[in-house]
Design a protein around this motif. Structure first.
Motif, PDB file in Angstrom:
ATOM      1  N   MET A 127       0.822  -1.212   0.000  1.00 24.49           N
ATOM      2  CA  MET A 127       0.000   0.000   0.000  1.00 24.49           C
ATOM      3  C   MET A 127       0.855   1.260   0.000  1.00 24.49           C
ATOM      4  SD  MET A 127      -3.012  -1.173   2.639  1.00 24.49           S
ATOM      5  CE  MET A 127      -3.740   0.460   2.685  1.00 24.49           C
ATOM      6  N   ALA A 128       2.093   1.138   0.465  1.00 23.37           N
ATOM      7  CA  ALA A 128       2.979   2.307   0.476  1.00 23.37           C
ATOM      8  C   ALA A 128       3.389   2.727  -0.923  1.00 23.37           C
ATOM      9  CB  ALA A 128       4.222   2.012   1.312  1.00 23.37           C
ATOM     10  N   SER A 129       3.169   1.860  -1.924  1.00 25.23           N
ATOM     11  CA  SER A 129       3.550   2.198  -3.298  1.00 25.23           C
ATOM     12  C   SER A 129       2.476   3.010  -4.018  1.00 25.23           C
ATOM     13  CB  SER A 129       3.833   0.916  -4.085  1.00 25.23           C
ATOM     14  OG  SER A 129       2.657   0.135  -4.210  1.00 25.23           O
ATOM     15  N   ARG A 130       1.443   3.414  -3.294  1.00 26.79           N
ATOM     16  CA  ARG A 130       0.358   4.164  -3.932  1.00 26.79           C
ATOM     17  C   ARG A 130       0.793   5.552  -4.390  1.00 26.79           C
ATOM     18  NH1 ARG A 130      -4.028   3.726   0.739  1.00 26.79           N
ATOM     19  NH2 ARG A 130      -2.110   4.201   1.865  1.00 26.79           N
ATOM     20  N   ASP A 131       1.915   6.045  -3.840  1.00 26.54           N
ATOM     21  CA  ASP A 131       2.338   7.401  -4.200  1.00 26.54           C
ATOM     22  C   ASP A 131       3.191   7.439  -5.459  1.00 26.54           C
ATOM     23  OD1 ASP A 131       4.526   6.157  -3.194  1.00 26.54           O
ATOM     24  OD2 ASP A 131       5.132   7.766  -1.844  1.00 26.54           O
ATOM     25  N   MET A 132       3.264   6.337  -6.180  1.00 27.67           N
ATOM     26  CA  MET A 132       3.976   6.354  -7.460  1.00 27.67           C
ATOM     27  C   MET A 132       3.253   7.296  -8.409  1.00 27.67           C
ATOM     28  SD  MET A 132       6.597   4.395  -7.267  1.00 27.67           S
ATOM     29  CE  MET A 132       7.243   3.218  -6.084  1.00 27.67           C
ATOM     30  N   GLY A 133       3.950   8.359  -8.820  1.00 24.56           N
ATOM     31  CA  GLY A 133       3.277   9.406  -9.563  1.00 24.56           C
ATOM     32  C   GLY A 133       3.158   9.160 -11.050  1.00 24.56           C
ATOM     33  N   THR A 134       4.036   8.363 -11.613  1.00 21.40           N
ATOM     34  CA  THR A 134       4.045   8.161 -13.057  1.00 21.40           C
ATOM     35  C   THR A 134       4.112   6.675 -13.385  1.00 21.40           C
ATOM     36  OG1 THR A 134       6.464   8.279 -13.211  1.00 21.40           O
ATOM     37  CG2 THR A 134       5.248  10.357 -13.378  1.00 21.40           C
ATOM     38  N   LYS A 135       3.837   6.365 -14.634  1.00 20.30           N
ATOM     39  CA  LYS A 135       3.943   4.982 -15.091  1.00 20.30           C
ATOM     40  C   LYS A 135       5.391   4.509 -15.067  1.00 20.30           C
ATOM     41  CE  LYS A 135      -0.130   5.072 -18.097  1.00 20.30           C
ATOM     42  NZ  LYS A 135      -0.635   4.929 -19.486  1.00 20.30           N
ATOM     43  N   GLU A 136       6.326   5.437 -15.331  1.00 18.75           N
ATOM     44  CA  GLU A 136       7.730   5.062 -15.323  1.00 18.75           C
ATOM     45  C   GLU A 136       8.168   4.616 -13.927  1.00 18.75           C
ATOM     46  OE1 GLU A 136       6.542   7.694 -16.781  1.00 18.75           O
ATOM     47  OE2 GLU A 136       7.085   7.447 -18.903  1.00 18.75           O
ATOM     48  N   GLU A 137       7.738   5.349 -12.889  1.00 19.29           N
ATOM     49  CA  GLU A 137       8.085   4.979 -11.517  1.00 19.29           C
ATOM     50  C   GLU A 137       7.505   3.612 -11.158  1.00 19.29           C
ATOM     51  OE1 GLU A 137       6.724   8.115  -9.053  1.00 19.29           O
ATOM     52  OE2 GLU A 137       8.377   9.467  -9.548  1.00 19.29           O
ATOM     53  N   SER A 138       6.269   3.387 -11.547  1.00 24.29           N
ATOM     54  CA  SER A 138       5.641   2.096 -11.279  1.00 24.29           C
ATOM     55  C   SER A 138       6.355   0.971 -12.021  1.00 24.29           C
ATOM     56  CB  SER A 138       4.164   2.138 -11.688  1.00 24.29           C
ATOM     57  OG  SER A 138       3.468   3.118 -10.965  1.00 24.29           O
ATOM     58  N   PHE A 139       6.789   1.254 -13.250  1.00 25.47           N
ATOM     59  CA  PHE A 139       7.495   0.249 -14.045  1.00 25.47           C
ATOM     60  C   PHE A 139       8.820  -0.116 -13.396  1.00 25.47           C
ATOM     61  CE2 PHE A 139      10.217  -0.758 -17.835  1.00 25.47           C
ATOM     62  CZ  PHE A 139       9.654  -2.008 -18.073  1.00 25.47           C
ATOM     63  N   VAL A 140       9.559   0.886 -12.927  1.00 27.01           N
ATOM     64  CA  VAL A 140      10.828   0.625 -12.250  1.00 27.01           C
ATOM     65  C   VAL A 140      10.599  -0.215 -10.997  1.00 27.01           C
ATOM     66  CG1 VAL A 140      12.744   1.698 -11.005  1.00 27.01           C
ATOM     67  CG2 VAL A 140      11.964   2.679 -13.162  1.00 27.01           C
ATOM     68  N   MET A 141       9.554   0.120 -10.235  1.00 27.75           N
ATOM     69  CA  MET A 141       9.250  -0.632  -9.024  1.00 27.75           C
ATOM     70  C   MET A 141       8.936  -2.095  -9.334  1.00 27.75           C
ATOM     71  SD  MET A 141       5.995  -0.298  -6.482  1.00 27.75           S
ATOM     72  CE  MET A 141       4.968  -0.890  -7.818  1.00 27.75           C
ATOM     73  N   LEU A 142       8.125  -2.322 -10.364  1.00 29.38           N
ATOM     74  CA  LEU A 142       7.747  -3.687 -10.720  1.00 29.38           C
ATOM     75  C   LEU A 142       8.943  -4.492 -11.217  1.00 29.38           C
ATOM     76  CD1 LEU A 142       4.326  -3.018 -12.486  1.00 29.38           C
ATOM     77  CD2 LEU A 142       4.708  -4.060 -10.246  1.00 29.38           C
ATOM     78  N   VAL A 143       9.822  -3.854 -11.993  1.00 28.36           N
ATOM     79  CA  VAL A 143      11.017  -4.549 -12.476  1.00 28.36           C
ATOM     80  C   VAL A 143      11.928  -4.915 -11.302  1.00 28.36           C
ATOM     81  CG1 VAL A 143      13.146  -4.267 -13.804  1.00 28.36           C
ATOM     82  CG2 VAL A 143      10.958  -3.583 -14.789  1.00 28.36           C
ATOM     83  N   CYS A 144      12.117  -3.982 -10.374  1.00 29.91           N
ATOM     84  CA  CYS A 144      12.936  -4.270  -9.187  1.00 29.91           C
ATOM     85  C   CYS A 144      12.377  -5.465  -8.418  1.00 29.91           C
ATOM     86  CB  CYS A 144      12.972  -3.054  -8.259  1.00 29.91           C
ATOM     87  SG  CYS A 144      14.082  -1.756  -8.774  1.00 29.91           S
ATOM     88  N   ALA A 145      11.063  -5.446  -8.202  1.00 25.31           N
ATOM     89  CA  ALA A 145      10.437  -6.536  -7.451  1.00 25.31           C
ATOM     90  C   ALA A 145      10.541  -7.857  -8.198  1.00 25.31           C
ATOM     91  CB  ALA A 145       8.972  -6.191  -7.177  1.00 25.31           C
ATOM     92  N   ALA A 146      10.290  -7.835  -9.506  1.00 21.04           N
ATOM     93  CA  ALA A 146      10.317  -9.076 -10.291  1.00 21.04           C
ATOM     94  C   ALA A 146      11.712  -9.684 -10.325  1.00 21.04           C
ATOM     95  CB  ALA A 146       9.823  -8.801 -11.706  1.00 21.04           C
ATOM     96  N   VAL A 147      12.733  -8.856 -10.554  1.00 18.55           N
ATOM     97  CA  VAL A 147      14.101  -9.372 -10.624  1.00 18.55           C
ATOM     98  C   VAL A 147      14.549  -9.876  -9.256  1.00 18.55           C
ATOM     99  CG1 VAL A 147      16.509  -8.757 -11.077  1.00 18.55           C
ATOM    100  CG2 VAL A 147      14.702  -7.922 -12.590  1.00 18.55           C
ATOM    101  N   SER A 148      14.181  -9.150  -8.202  1.00 22.55           N
ATOM    102  CA  SER A 148      14.571  -9.569  -6.855  1.00 22.55           C
ATOM    103  C   SER A 148      13.949 -10.904  -6.494  1.00 22.55           C
ATOM    104  CB  SER A 148      14.157  -8.506  -5.830  1.00 22.55           C
ATOM    105  OG  SER A 148      14.819  -7.283  -6.070  1.00 22.55           O
ATOM    106  N   LEU A 149      12.686 -11.108  -6.886  1.00 20.82           N
ATOM    107  CA  LEU A 149      11.994 -12.343  -6.536  1.00 20.82           C
ATOM    108  C   LEU A 149      12.468 -13.516  -7.379  1.00 20.82           C
ATOM    109  CD1 LEU A 149       8.363 -10.993  -6.048  1.00 20.82           C
ATOM    110  CD2 LEU A 149       9.922 -11.795  -4.281  1.00 20.82           C
TER     111      LEU A 149
END
Length: 200
Positions: free
Chosen positions: A130-152
């Protein structure tokens, strides 16, 4: 401890732990704390120093390496903790249980239902997500998802962090206006018609 023990510990434990500790124990804690408690400012320097002091003092008493954690903060907040008193209460409870049961408490914990632990971790994960709700742009959300996917998928926070930084820099480079670069300006001036260069 021999020199080989130090070398193995440094190369196989300390260095791989640095990205995880910096991300989860400092950056994520400060970010989550700012989201949950905007009126209480916590600096990365203060959090880093507290983690270092805990380990420098605790290691001489046989303590395991410890750190702050965004998951613990999210879980405590989710279950009602709103001040340092909740952590103090947790510490007193652990000391009391340890003194009362001693080493036999390890066997008691071994019988703890894994399902209940999974539910607790699930709520902590939801609070973190829920803390990721402040992602302001699609680019920020994309970076977050890539970080999470690669880490997992790679089972490495360091690899996910590195890919995230690289992706972030690539997205920033894409946003640069090539015409504003000095080289592009010089090229534009050189490529202008002779009459324009002469001011005609």
């Amino acid at each position: 401890m021999t020199w080989d023990d130090w070398k193995v510990g440094f190369l196989r434990a300390a260095i791989p732990q640095i990205p995880l500790s910096v991300l989860n124990s400092v950056i994520a804690v400060c970010k989550l704390s700012a989201d949950l408690f905007p009126e209480r400012e916590v600096s990365a320097v203060a959090v880093s120093v507290s983690v270092g002091l805990m380990n420098l003092v605790g290691c001489w008493f046989g303590a395991m390496p410890v750190c702050h954690g965004a998951g613990g903060l999210a879980g405590q907040y989710r279950f009602g903790g709103r001040s340092g008193a909740s952590v103090l209460f947790l510490a007193v409870g652990k000391l009391a249980l340890g003194l009362a049961f001693g080493s036999s408490f390890v066997r008691i914990l071994g019988q703890f239902p894994i399902g209940i632990l999974g539910v607790l971790l699930l709520f902590s994960g939801i609070e973190l997500a829920m803390a990721s709700r402040d992602m302001g742009t699609k680019e920020e959300s994309f970076v977050m998802l890539v970080c999470a996917a690669v880490s997992l998928t790679g089972s490495s926070a360091a690899l996910g962090f590195g890919c995230g930084i690289l992706l972030y820099l690539l997205l920033r480079l894409r946003e640069l206006d090539c015409h504003s670069l000095p080289l592009a300006n010089r090229g534009g001036a050189a490529g202008a018609p002779i009459g324009e260069q002469a001011g005609v």
